[in-house]
Design a protein around this motif. Structure first.
Motif, PDB file in Angstrom:
ATOM      1  N   ASP A   1       0.829  -1.204   0.000  1.00 60.74           N
ATOM      2  CA  ASP A   1       0.000   0.000   0.000  1.00 60.74           C
ATOM      3  C   ASP A   1       0.866   1.258   0.000  1.00 60.74           C
ATOM      4  N   ALA A   2       1.943   1.231   0.774  1.00 69.45           N
ATOM      5  CA  ALA A   2       2.824   2.398   0.862  1.00 69.45           C
ATOM      6  C   ALA A   2       3.526   2.685  -0.463  1.00 69.45           C
ATOM      7  N   MET A   3       3.717   1.655  -1.288  1.00 69.12           N
ATOM      8  CA  MET A   3       4.463   1.833  -2.528  1.00 69.12           C
ATOM      9  C   MET A   3       3.583   2.006  -3.758  1.00 69.12           C
ATOM     10  N   ILE A   4       2.425   1.324  -3.798  1.00 71.14           N
ATOM     11  CA  ILE A   4       1.606   1.402  -5.017  1.00 71.14           C
ATOM     12  C   ILE A   4       0.143   1.738  -4.734  1.00 71.14           C
ATOM     13  N   GLY A   5      -0.189   2.012  -3.483  1.00 70.37           N
ATOM     14  CA  GLY A   5      -1.589   2.244  -3.143  1.00 70.37           C
ATOM     15  C   GLY A   5      -2.035   3.687  -3.281  1.00 70.37           C
ATOM     16  N   TYR A   6      -1.659   4.334  -4.384  1.00 75.16           N
ATOM     17  CA  TYR A   6      -1.976   5.747  -4.579  1.00 75.16           C
ATOM     18  C   TYR A   6      -3.060   5.928  -5.633  1.00 75.16           C
ATOM     19  N   LYS A   7      -3.858   6.978  -5.467  1.00 74.28           N
ATOM     20  CA  LYS A   7      -4.924   7.273  -6.421  1.00 74.28           C
ATOM     21  C   LYS A   7      -4.420   8.269  -7.466  1.00 74.28           C
ATOM     22  N   ASN A   8      -3.438   7.843  -8.234  1.00 74.49           N
ATOM     23  CA  ASN A   8      -2.965   8.664  -9.341  1.00 74.49           C
ATOM     24  C   ASN A   8      -2.977   7.827 -10.618  1.00 74.49           C
ATOM     25  N   GLU A   9      -2.607   8.425 -11.716  1.00 75.48           N
ATOM     26  CA  GLU A   9      -2.717   7.749 -13.009  1.00 75.48           C
ATOM     27  C   GLU A   9      -1.919   6.445 -13.051  1.00 75.48           C
ATOM     28  N   ARG A  10      -0.757   6.443 -12.450  1.00 77.19           N
ATOM     29  CA  ARG A  10       0.109   5.270 -12.516  1.00 77.19           C
ATOM     30  C   ARG A  10      -0.401   4.105 -11.668  1.00 77.19           C
ATOM     31  N   TYR A  11      -0.993   4.410 -10.516  1.00 80.67           N
ATOM     32  CA  TYR A  11      -1.311   3.348  -9.557  1.00 80.67           C
ATOM     33  C   TYR A  11      -2.806   3.139  -9.292  1.00 80.67           C
ATOM     34  N   LEU A  12      -3.664   3.958  -9.891  1.00 83.76           N
ATOM     35  CA  LEU A  12      -5.087   3.871  -9.578  1.00 83.76           C
ATOM     36  C   LEU A  12      -5.632   2.451  -9.713  1.00 83.76           C
ATOM     37  N   TYR A  13      -5.245   1.757 -10.781  1.00 84.61           N
ATOM     38  CA  TYR A  13      -5.716   0.388 -10.996  1.00 84.61           C
ATOM     39  C   TYR A  13      -4.656  -0.650 -10.608  1.00 84.61           C
ATOM     40  N   PHE A  14      -3.412  -0.357 -10.909  1.00 82.52           N
ATOM     41  CA  PHE A  14      -2.336  -1.292 -10.587  1.00 82.52           C
ATOM     42  C   PHE A  14      -2.244  -1.531  -9.077  1.00 82.52           C
ATOM     43  N   GLY A  15      -2.491  -0.498  -8.277  1.00 82.78           N
ATOM     44  CA  GLY A  15      -2.376  -0.624  -6.830  1.00 82.78           C
ATOM     45  C   GLY A  15      -3.695  -0.751  -6.085  1.00 82.78           C
ATOM     46  N   LYS A  16      -4.787  -0.875  -6.830  1.00 80.75           N
ATOM     47  CA  LYS A  16      -6.113  -0.887  -6.175  1.00 80.75           C
ATOM     48  C   LYS A  16      -6.285  -2.065  -5.226  1.00 80.75           C
ATOM     49  N   PHE A  17      -5.889  -3.265  -5.640  1.00 80.98           N
ATOM     50  CA  PHE A  17      -6.026  -4.433  -4.768  1.00 80.98           C
ATOM     51  C   PHE A  17      -5.243  -4.233  -3.480  1.00 80.98           C
ATOM     52  N   ALA A  18      -3.998  -3.786  -3.597  1.00 80.43           N
ATOM     53  CA  ALA A  18      -3.162  -3.579  -2.411  1.00 80.43           C
ATOM     54  C   ALA A  18      -3.787  -2.545  -1.477  1.00 80.43           C
ATOM     55  N   ALA A  19      -4.285  -1.450  -2.041  1.00 81.77           N
ATOM     56  CA  ALA A  19      -4.873  -0.394  -1.219  1.00 81.77           C
ATOM     57  C   ALA A  19      -6.117  -0.886  -0.488  1.00 81.77           C
ATOM     58  N   ARG A  20      -6.984  -1.608  -1.200  1.00 80.79           N
ATOM     59  CA  ARG A  20      -8.220  -2.092  -0.570  1.00 80.79           C
ATOM     60  C   ARG A  20      -7.927  -3.182   0.464  1.00 80.79           C
ATOM     61  N   PHE A  21      -6.966  -4.036   0.186  1.00 77.51           N
ATOM     62  CA  PHE A  21      -6.600  -5.090   1.134  1.00 77.51           C
ATOM     63  C   PHE A  21      -6.021  -4.460   2.405  1.00 77.51           C
TER      64      PHE A  21
END
Length: 291
Positions: free
Chosen positions: A172-192
């Motif tokens: 979450d700390a590395m890819i859990g951001y709501k920006n263009e690069r990570y909005l979808y790529f990091g969504k699972f990590a952020a929600r988990f």
């Protein structure tokens, strides 16, 4: 009894030796793994980005799980020592306090530098009060992320729970951001991460209740800006009587925070951590006596 001694020795390690070397730190390994996937995957479309990010995250989580099982395949005492090491690597008590203590600087620009190391927001234009607030907010939020949550999952699932939590929190700390690069790529990590922190964030607030039950509950009810991280921040604001604010996102009312309030926050921090460690010890001892 083994779970109890692993816990005790991990706490002693943290308070005396601090963090393991960077090259040997499992959290660093988790970060490098997800960093590899992040670097080499070129974003394509939302669905594929989400699927790839999810698979990459699951790979890191599976690695954390495998790492937690490694002590069982080693000779008893080597496995025990490794378990202590791995549990300690999942939480950070002393280093968190030290990082926040470093922000207590009379020179504003020097303080700005140290605050930038512990928060993700842009601190370049923050005034003194907002720098103080950012340091206190980071301390409060990380009570959950760095201490309460990993030990909470250790109590429930053992070493696997602690390391998997640390892996997810690192993701979450590395890819859990709501920006263009990570909005979808990091969504699972952020929600988990949101899911895993839901109960620990509220347990953290309960640890603040002995200071001022009425006011902590009052501020808890006002913490509706984020799912989890604003809850311990609200509790810290209530106990210290200072405003804590991330401009454009949340504000908890009180007097203007000063450098001295960072020191007060650290004293509150050590009491809260002491409460949590004693609770964990009591639960582990109760399990041993009733086994």
């Amino acid at each position: 009894m083994e779970y109890l001694w692993i816990f005790i020795l991990a706490i002693i390690w943290d308070l005396t030796l601090g963090e393991p070397p960077v090259l040997l730190h499992p959290t660093v390994w988790f970060g490098k793994l997800i960093g590899f996937f992040d670097k080499h995957y070129k974003r394509r479309n939302p669905a594929l980005d989400f699927a790839t990010g999810t698979l990459a995250s699951l790979f890191v989580i599976a690695f954390a799980f495998a790492l937690s099982k490694l002590p069982k395949f080693l000779p008893k005492w080597i496995g025990f020592a490794l378990s202590v090491y791995l549990l300690k690597s999942s939480f950070a008590i002393k280093s968190l306090a030290q990082h926040v203590k470093n922000t207590i600087k009379e020179d504003t620009e020097e303080q700005r530098k140290y605050v930038s190391w512990i928060v993700s927001r842009d601190v370049s234009k923050l005034d003194r009060a907002h720098l103080n607030s950012a340091a206190i907010e980071s301390l409060a939020e990380n009570i959950t992320d760095s201490v309460v949550a990993p030990l909470f999952y250790y109590l429930i699932f053992g070493l696997s729970g602690a390391l998997i939590y640390r892996a997810v929190n690192t993701l979450d700390a590395m890819i859990g951001y709501k920006n263009e690069r990570y909005l979808y790529f990091g969504k699972f990590a952020a929600r988990f991460d949101d899911l895993l922190n839901f109960i620990p964030a509220r347990v953290t607030v309960l640890l603040f209740l002995p200071f001022n039950p009425r006011k902590v509950i009052e501020y808890w009810k006002k913490a509706k800006f984020k799912l989890n991280s604003d809850k311990p921040i609200a509790a810290m604001s209530a106990v210290l009587g200072v405003w804590l604010e991330k401009e454009g996102l949340y504000r908890f009312e009180g007097k203007e925070p000063t450098l001295g309030d960072i020191g007060r926050a650290l004293r509150v921090y050590w009491i809260v951590i002491g409460e949590w460690v004693l609770i964990c010890l009591a639960i582990l001892l109760w399990r041993y006596l009733n086994a």
